[in-house]
Motif scaffolding. Structure first.
Motif, PDB file in Angstrom:
ATOM      1  N   LEU A  37     -17.168 -29.232 -59.787  1.00  0.00           N
ATOM      2  CA  LEU A  37     -16.895 -29.028 -61.212  1.00  0.00           C
ATOM      3  C   LEU A  37     -15.599 -29.744 -61.553  1.00  0.00           C
ATOM      4  O   LEU A  37     -14.564 -29.487 -60.939  1.00  0.00           O
ATOM      5  N   TRP A  38     -15.674 -30.656 -62.538  1.00  0.00           N
ATOM      6  CA  TRP A  38     -14.495 -31.383 -63.001  1.00  0.00           C
ATOM      7  C   TRP A  38     -14.210 -30.966 -64.438  1.00  0.00           C
ATOM      8  O   TRP A  38     -15.106 -30.979 -65.287  1.00  0.00           O
ATOM      9  N   SER A  39     -12.973 -30.629 -64.732  1.00  0.00           N
ATOM     10  CA  SER A  39     -12.589 -30.249 -66.089  1.00  0.00           C
ATOM     11  C   SER A  39     -11.324 -31.002 -66.478  1.00  0.00           C
ATOM     12  O   SER A  39     -10.462 -31.278 -65.637  1.00  0.00           O
ATOM     13  N   GLN A  58      -6.150 -32.642 -65.341  1.00  0.00           N
ATOM     14  CA  GLN A  58      -7.502 -32.434 -64.831  1.00  0.00           C
ATOM     15  C   GLN A  58      -7.495 -31.562 -63.578  1.00  0.00           C
ATOM     16  O   GLN A  58      -6.557 -31.613 -62.780  1.00  0.00           O
ATOM     17  N   LEU A  59      -8.559 -30.796 -63.443  1.00  0.00           N
ATOM     18  CA  LEU A  59      -8.764 -29.933 -62.281  1.00  0.00           C
ATOM     19  C   LEU A  59     -10.162 -30.188 -61.736  1.00  0.00           C
ATOM     20  O   LEU A  59     -11.135 -30.200 -62.494  1.00  0.00           O
ATOM     21  N   ARG A  60     -10.253 -30.374 -60.404  1.00  0.00           N
ATOM     22  CA  ARG A  60     -11.539 -30.629 -59.780  1.00  0.00           C
ATOM     23  C   ARG A  60     -11.774 -29.624 -58.656  1.00  0.00           C
ATOM     24  O   ARG A  60     -10.918 -29.445 -57.779  1.00  0.00           O
ATOM     25  N   LEU A  61     -12.931 -28.974 -58.709  1.00  0.00           N
ATOM     26  CA  LEU A  61     -13.314 -27.986 -57.708  1.00  0.00           C
ATOM     27  C   LEU A  61     -14.458 -28.532 -56.857  1.00  0.00           C
ATOM     28  O   LEU A  61     -15.320 -29.254 -57.360  1.00  0.00           O
ATOM     29  N   LYS A  62     -14.482 -28.178 -55.579  1.00  0.00           N
ATOM     30  CA  LYS A  62     -15.490 -28.679 -54.659  1.00  0.00           C
ATOM     31  C   LYS A  62     -16.137 -27.529 -53.893  1.00  0.00           C
ATOM     32  O   LYS A  62     -15.850 -26.363 -54.152  1.00  0.00           O
ATOM     33  N   GLU A  63     -17.027 -27.887 -52.962  1.00  0.00           N
ATOM     34  CA  GLU A  63     -17.719 -26.936 -52.082  1.00  0.00           C
ATOM     35  C   GLU A  63     -18.345 -25.805 -52.881  1.00  0.00           C
ATOM     36  O   GLU A  63     -17.983 -24.641 -52.760  1.00  0.00           O
ATOM     37  N   ASP A  64     -19.319 -26.197 -53.711  1.00  0.00           N
ATOM     38  CA  ASP A  64     -20.034 -25.224 -54.555  1.00  0.00           C
ATOM     39  C   ASP A  64     -19.104 -24.550 -55.557  1.00  0.00           C
ATOM     40  O   ASP A  64     -19.266 -23.360 -55.846  1.00  0.00           O
ATOM     41  N   SER A  66     -16.110 -23.593 -55.283  1.00  0.00           N
ATOM     42  CA  SER A  66     -15.428 -22.447 -54.692  1.00  0.00           C
ATOM     43  C   SER A  66     -14.015 -22.771 -54.229  1.00  0.00           C
ATOM     44  O   SER A  66     -13.265 -21.865 -53.864  1.00  0.00           O
ATOM     45  N   LEU A  67     -13.642 -24.056 -54.252  1.00  0.00           N
ATOM     46  CA  LEU A  67     -12.375 -24.468 -53.668  1.00  0.00           C
ATOM     47  C   LEU A  67     -11.773 -25.609 -54.483  1.00  0.00           C
ATOM     48  O   LEU A  67     -12.495 -26.503 -54.931  1.00  0.00           O
ATOM     49  N   VAL A  68     -10.464 -25.586 -54.658  1.00  0.00           N
ATOM     50  CA  VAL A  68      -9.788 -26.673 -55.364  1.00  0.00           C
ATOM     51  C   VAL A  68      -9.846 -27.941 -54.514  1.00  0.00           C
ATOM     52  O   VAL A  68      -9.483 -27.931 -53.341  1.00  0.00           O
ATOM     53  N   ASP A  69     -10.313 -29.014 -55.123  1.00  0.00           N
ATOM     54  CA  ASP A  69     -10.303 -30.315 -54.468  1.00  0.00           C
ATOM     55  C   ASP A  69      -8.990 -31.041 -54.768  1.00  0.00           C
ATOM     56  O   ASP A  69      -8.289 -31.491 -53.865  1.00  0.00           O
ATOM     57  N   GLU A  70      -8.667 -31.140 -56.067  1.00  0.00           N
ATOM     58  CA  GLU A  70      -7.413 -31.749 -56.475  1.00  0.00           C
ATOM     59  C   GLU A  70      -7.143 -31.416 -57.935  1.00  0.00           C
ATOM     60  O   GLU A  70      -8.043 -31.045 -58.689  1.00  0.00           O
ATOM     61  N   TYR A  71      -5.883 -31.546 -58.317  1.00  0.00           N
ATOM     62  CA  TYR A  71      -5.527 -31.491 -59.731  1.00  0.00           C
ATOM     63  C   TYR A  71      -4.474 -32.564 -59.967  1.00  0.00           C
ATOM     64  O   TYR A  71      -3.694 -32.912 -59.066  1.00  0.00           O
ATOM     65  N   ARG A  95      -2.234 -33.930 -56.780  1.00  0.00           N
ATOM     66  CA  ARG A  95      -2.085 -32.945 -55.709  1.00  0.00           C
ATOM     67  C   ARG A  95      -3.467 -32.744 -55.106  1.00  0.00           C
ATOM     68  O   ARG A  95      -4.350 -32.130 -55.713  1.00  0.00           O
ATOM     69  N   GLN A  96      -3.673 -33.288 -53.930  1.00  0.00           N
ATOM     70  CA  GLN A  96      -4.990 -33.302 -53.299  1.00  0.00           C
ATOM     71  C   GLN A  96      -5.037 -32.312 -52.140  1.00  0.00           C
ATOM     72  O   GLN A  96      -4.167 -32.302 -51.280  1.00  0.00           O
ATOM     73  N   ASN A  97      -6.069 -31.477 -52.129  1.00  0.00           N
ATOM     74  CA  ASN A  97      -6.236 -30.437 -51.123  1.00  0.00           C
ATOM     75  C   ASN A  97      -7.022 -30.976 -49.935  1.00  0.00           C
ATOM     76  O   ASN A  97      -8.240 -31.170 -50.015  1.00  0.00           O
ATOM     77  N   ASP A  98      -6.338 -31.220 -48.836  1.00  0.00           N
ATOM     78  CA  ASP A  98      -6.961 -31.721 -47.612  1.00  0.00           C
ATOM     79  C   ASP A  98      -7.453 -30.532 -46.797  1.00  0.00           C
ATOM     80  O   ASP A  98      -6.654 -29.732 -46.299  1.00  0.00           O
ATOM     81  N   THR A  99      -8.772 -30.402 -46.647  1.00  0.00           N
ATOM     82  CA  THR A  99      -9.355 -29.276 -45.904  1.00  0.00           C
ATOM     83  C   THR A  99     -10.038 -29.727 -44.619  1.00  0.00           C
ATOM     84  O   THR A  99     -10.798 -28.970 -44.025  1.00  0.00           O
ATOM     85  N   ASP A 100      -9.767 -30.960 -44.187  1.00  0.00           N
ATOM     86  CA  ASP A 100     -10.361 -31.494 -42.961  1.00  0.00           C
ATOM     87  C   ASP A 100      -9.274 -31.757 -41.919  1.00  0.00           C
ATOM     88  O   ASP A 100      -8.117 -32.028 -42.256  1.00  0.00           O
ATOM     89  N   GLY A 101      -9.672 -31.703 -40.647  1.00  0.00           N
ATOM     90  CA  GLY A 101      -8.749 -32.049 -39.570  1.00  0.00           C
ATOM     91  C   GLY A 101      -7.821 -30.911 -39.180  1.00  0.00           C
ATOM     92  O   GLY A 101      -7.911 -29.783 -39.668  1.00  0.00           O
TER      93      GLY A 101
END
Length: 237
Positions: A37-39, A58-64, A66-71, A95-101
């Protein structure tokens, strides 16, 4: 006659929305974490017939969703050469949310871009084209540590159909990305297809809704991302 035409337009629009959301629900069953979802909220200031400035959050949500991707916050300016052709530039702090590694958390990124735009009309169709150079860099890692700017050349083409006595004109665009970065193989790496519409509330601004498909190219396991977008834009002079 006018009432009958509006009814047909409404039925067509509802059919397109049904197809849009049916495809989204199908994609969710195929991959339950590929719905985003991008707003965005945007303020545009038109200085004169040539210059305009735009500030957006702008705010972008990922993973169904359920989680902030970036704003991010973005500042853009555009210069109209003539009624068809314009040049633009923009700067974005992310501000990018790194959820890998092993190391996860929010990272600071800076992106800038330069655009060349062309638009024209053919009967009831509005067509527009955009060529963009984009440069994005992770501020927390230097080039000495192996980080180099992620660069793209993007080509976008869009079309809008003006339906008489109807305020939700359908819009469609297609965009392809060409990636190049020091130390990596370049080439086309992603494309986007977007269907949407917007509603002009006159002195209260403009709201928009779109559905976007984003898919990787030239990789062994391409990922498809389904995006629902909500926008609000207010313009003042």
């Amino acid at each position: 006659m006018k009432k009958g035409r509006n009814y047909k337009n409404l039925c067509l629009f509802m059919l397109l929305l049904s197809i849009l959301f049916s495809n989204t629900m199908y994609a969710q069953t195929e991959d339950s974490k590929n719905l985003n979802l991008w707003s965005s909220v945007e303020i545009e200031y038109k200085l004169n017939d040539k210059w305009s400035f735009e500030l957006s959050q702008q705010l972008r949500l990922k993973e169904d969703i359920s989680l902030v991707d970036e704003y991010f916050t973005e500042l853009q300016t555009e210069y109209s050469v003539n009624k068809n052709f314009s040049l633009a530039g923009g700067l974005r702090f992310i501000r990018q949310n790194d959820t890998d590694g092993n190391i996860q958390g929010y990272e600071n990124h800076l992106r800038f871009q330069f655009d060349a735009k062309y638009k024209h009309k053919i009967n009831d169709f509005k067509l527009d084209y955009r060529l963009r150079y984009q440069n994005k860099n992770d501020l927390s890692v230097s080039s000495d540590e192996g980080d180099y700017a992620n660069q793209h050349i993007r080509l976008k083409a869009g079309i809008e159909y003006n339906i008489k006595n109807w305020k939700l004109d359908p819009q469609f665009s297609a965009e392809i990305y060409n990636h190049f970065e020091k130390g990596e193989a370049g080439g086309f790496d992603k494309y986007r297809l977007t269907f949407g519409t917007d509603y002009d509330m006159k002195e209260y601004g403009k709201i928009g809704l779109y559905y976007r498909i984003e898919r990787d190219l030239n990789v062994d396991l391409p990922e498809t991302t389904n995006i629902i977008g909500l926008t609000y834009k207010y313009t003042f002079k």
